[in-house]
Design a protein around this motif. Structure first.
Motif: not given
Length: 324
Positions: A107-121
């Motif tokens: 756990x807590x290893x490897x790739x994490x693909x995180x999507x973020x909206x423009x008004x938060x990023x």
């Protein structure tokens, strides 16, 4: 009697003696998505001949024609449409299997693909990146900034693992884990009558020249919802829009109108701009909720909930309300 049986066995061998491979299914799935060999090959980094060969091998393995090829385009045959839907399920199941194995193994290893909206990023990413560097240094964080509809498509399709965005979404198969709530403030030109006020009634929005983001941004929809709740008519004019918050802020500074700004964006977007002022709404102020969203049933649910809890602690210095 033996001859027909022999013929039938031969026919059955032609239609299914070979088992389709995952590589063949992936090749067919991407062609079914793009309906164009060149685009599909580019999407997966394969040569067109290799991609075409993989699809042909799948057709031979299943014993049916999946594609109708012409000189101009590719179409799915009726059988191809059915197999494409089934292939998607198989590939998603295999991805879930590998995800499950990885979650159990480390756990807590490897790739994490995180999507973020423009008004938060722009406003949350420094906090998010700092959190991952401190707490989850073995995770390979990959950030994708996109509008909500694209992020949800990426999440449900397996392209993304986790989203940071405004909720509620109301999407089946997507679980929301609240992180924080934040108020909206009214951004106005410096000489505006509402500049500096801390008791602005929501009803004041009825008569203001409101500037909004372009369609597709969830912040636009939230602002319109707030205006409707304040009694602003559905047909109230919105004559000027912008693709991003930075442009919207400059339009306000130029005197074209006012806008609603999330509190987390206030410092970055308005620092050292002498042509801007803010006004604060009377309680309860209009607000939005920011949450992490994941696929319901994902094998990494426990990890993602732990990340949400860590993020709640990390954002405490920001002008937000923690959502427990």
């Amino acid at each position: 009697m033996s001859a027909p049986a022999k013929s039938g066995a031969k026919s059955g061998a032609k239609g299914g003696s070979k088992q389709p491979t995952l590589a063949q299914l992936r090749a067919f799935a991407v062609v079914a998505e793009h309906l164009h060999f060149r685009d599909a090959a580019a999407a997966v980094g394969m040569s067109q001949p290799a991609l075409s060969g993989a699809v042909s091998a799948l057709e031979e393995a299943v014993g049916v024609q999946l594609l109708e090829r012409t000189t101009r385009k590719v179409l799915l045959s009726p059988a191809g449409e059915r197999i494409a839907a089934r292939a998607k399920v198989v590939l998603e199941s295999m991805a879930a299997l590998m995800e499950e194995a990885e979650a159990v193994r480390a756990p807590f290893t490897g790739v994490l693909r995180l999507g973020v909206i423009p008004t938060v990023a722009p406003y949350l990413l420094p906090t998010v990146l700092g959190l991952f560097q401190r707490r989850y240094p073995l995770m390979d964080l990959q950030v994708h900034e996109e509008q909500t509809s694209s992020l949800l498509e990426g999440l449900t399709g397996g392209r993304l693992d986790l989203l940071l965005l405004a909720v509620p979404l109301g999407v089946p198969g997507v679980t929301e884990v609240p992180v924080f709530d934040e108020d909206f403030v009214l951004l106005v030109p410096r000489e505006h009558p509402l500049a500096g006020r801390r008791d602005i009634p929501r009803e004041a929005l009825r008569g203001l020249q409101l500037l909004l983001l372009d369609e597709g941004h969830c912040l636009r929809d939230q602002a319109l919802d707030i205006c409707r709740e304040a009694g602003r008519g559905e047909g109230a004019d919105v004559t000027t829009t912008a693709a991003g918050l930075s442009t919207l802020v400059q339009l306000v500074a130029g005197g074209l109108g006012v806008t609603l700004l999330p509190r987390t964006a206030l410092r970055l977007e308005t620092t050292r701009n002498e042509y801007l002022a803010t006004g604060y709404f009377a309680e309860p102020a209009p607000s939005r909720r920011i949450a992490l969203a994941m696929r319901t049933g994902t094998a990494r649910a426990q990890e993602f909930r732990a990340v949400a809890q860590s993020l709640r602690h990390a954002v405490r210095p920001l002008p937000v309300w923690i959502a427990e």
